[in-house]
Scaffold this motif. Structure first.
Motif, PDB file in Angstrom:
ATOM      1  N   THR A 256      24.008  37.898 -30.968  1.00 16.15           N
ATOM      2  CA  THR A 256      25.054  38.396 -31.863  1.00 16.15           C
ATOM      3  C   THR A 256      25.130  39.914 -31.806  1.00 16.15           C
ATOM      4  OG1 THR A 256      24.809  36.515 -33.378  1.00 16.15           O
ATOM      5  CG2 THR A 256      25.807  38.517 -34.278  1.00 16.15           C
ATOM      6  N   THR A 266      31.546  38.069 -40.384  1.00 18.10           N
ATOM      7  CA  THR A 266      31.672  36.928 -39.482  1.00 18.10           C
ATOM      8  C   THR A 266      30.868  35.750 -40.038  1.00 18.10           C
ATOM      9  OG1 THR A 266      31.818  38.449 -37.607  1.00 18.10           O
ATOM     10  CG2 THR A 266      31.396  36.123 -37.099  1.00 18.10           C
ATOM     11  N   SER A 267      31.493  34.569 -40.016  1.00 20.72           N
ATOM     12  CA  SER A 267      30.798  33.385 -40.533  1.00 20.72           C
ATOM     13  C   SER A 267      29.803  32.860 -39.502  1.00 20.72           C
ATOM     14  CB  SER A 267      31.806  32.290 -40.890  1.00 20.72           C
ATOM     15  OG  SER A 267      32.368  31.748 -39.706  1.00 20.72           O
ATOM     16  N   GLU A 269      29.395  29.911 -38.561  1.00 18.84           N
ATOM     17  CA  GLU A 269      29.969  28.871 -37.716  1.00 18.84           C
ATOM     18  C   GLU A 269      30.386  29.407 -36.356  1.00 18.84           C
ATOM     19  OE1 GLU A 269      33.440  25.398 -37.904  1.00 18.84           O
ATOM     20  OE2 GLU A 269      33.441  27.035 -39.375  1.00 18.84           O
ATOM     21  N   GLN A 270      30.755  30.680 -36.306  1.00 17.07           N
ATOM     22  CA  GLN A 270      31.261  31.260 -35.071  1.00 17.07           C
ATOM     23  C   GLN A 270      30.159  31.647 -34.085  1.00 17.07           C
ATOM     24  OE1 GLN A 270      34.490  34.207 -35.677  1.00 17.07           O
ATOM     25  NE2 GLN A 270      34.378  33.672 -37.870  1.00 17.07           N
TER      26      GLN A 270
END
Length: 324
Positions: A256, A266-267, A269-270
């Motif tokens: 990341t 940013t969640s 899930e992404q």
């Protein structure tokens, strides 16, 4: 003068003598050895191992080896036996007596009682013409040419030969019984091997609030707080039904950051890993360790039949449990 003494030369001589003592045992692996094994294999009680002095120490070790490899056995001190400990010996037992000379007075004193009870007597001595050898149901010869002690006084090569013959008996019986690593673990639950073979994942995993988890819409920064709360190095990602849909690990965090993704907006899930490796609580820890080694991962999530996270653990937990 002491500093100039050749300690290694003496040690090499000792090893040569004791190696020769072991090599000499091959000639004694005969019908008597088979007979001794059959008596112990067919024994409905226990194998009572006895010996005096240094032979007693070897006898004690042989008894422990037999007991841990599928042949019930224990050591009885011959001196104590004549003062009441004979009561520990039952009618279905077999006696294995050790004495290099074969003339141990403490053991010879027990022979009339053992014979009166009709107990099979296996004697392991270095003298096939000794009293014990003559009185035995089976005699196992462990004669050595010389002791490693230059004075010929301290039992050295003779005790090594007796110990090796005892190991030969124990391992022969182990294989005859089809004794397995699982059987060994049952008699060694406190050891690392026993723990690896007996413990299940449910015995070492964290439960309830100690299982890290976040929802799909959780921001990365909040997921990092959840990882830090439990200290496992990862968190489960669950859907609205609390089913596992992914995992986020320290490795995912590095990726990341490498992609300069904004962790505050940013969640999870992404960026989560969707195809996570999981195990069940009833899996053996040994199997879980193998899986972690194959996948090169340091932690695992534990799920139930509905794929709900119910536990989690990492290498540190396995270290604390003593299984690795």
């Amino acid at each position: 003068m002491t500093a100039e003494f050749d300690y290694q030369k003496t040690a090499q001589r000792v090893l040569d003598i004791e190696k020769a003592a072991i090599d000499g045992l091959y000639q004694y692996l005969d019908r008597d050895f088979d007979h001794a094994c059959r008596l112990m294999f067919q024994c409905r009680g226990k194998v009572i191992v006895t010996g005096m002095g240094k032979s007693g120490h070897i006898a004690n070790k042989i008894a422990a080896t037999l007991a841990s490899t599928g042949t019930p056995a224990f050591f009885v001190h011959p001196g104590e036996a004549s003062h009441g400990d004979l009561g520990m010996i039952g009618k279905d037992d077999v006696v294995l007596a050790l004495s290099n000379s074969g003339e141990s007075s403490e053991i010879i004193a027990l022979l009339p009682v053992l014979k009166r009870r009709g107990l099979p007597l296996i004697c392991m001595t270095g003298n096939p013409t000794s009293t014990m050898a003559r009185e035995a149901s089976v005699h196992l010869c462990t004669r050595v040419e010389q002791e490693a002690c230059p004075l010929g006084l301290a039992p050295t090569a003779s005790t090594t030969a007796a110990l090796v013959m005892g190991d030969a008996l124990a391992v022969s019986l182990l294989e005859a019984r089809g004794f397995t690593a699982d059987d060994f673990a049952l008699s060694h639950p406190g050891g690392a091997l026993g723990k690896r073979l007996l413990l299940r994942v449910g015995d070492v995993m964290h439960r309830d609030e100690r299982v890290p988890r976040v929802g799909l819409d959780t921001l990365i920064i909040d997921a990092l707080l959840e990882i830090g709360r439990t200290g496992l190095g990862f968190t489960a990602v669950v859907d609205d039904q609390q089913r596992l849909v992914g995992i986020y690990t320290d490795g995912d965090l590095r990726r990341t950051l490498d992609h300069k993704i904004d962790v505050h907006h940013t969640s999870i899930e992404q960026v989560m890993t969707r195809s996570s490796t999981t195990v069940h609580a009833n899996m053996l820890v040994a199997e879980a360790v193998k899986l972690m080694e194959e996948k090169k991962i340091s932690g695992l999530l534990v799920v139930d039949e509905q794929h709900h996270p119910v536990g989690a653990f990492n290498m540190h937990d396995l270290l604390r449990a003593g299984v690795i």
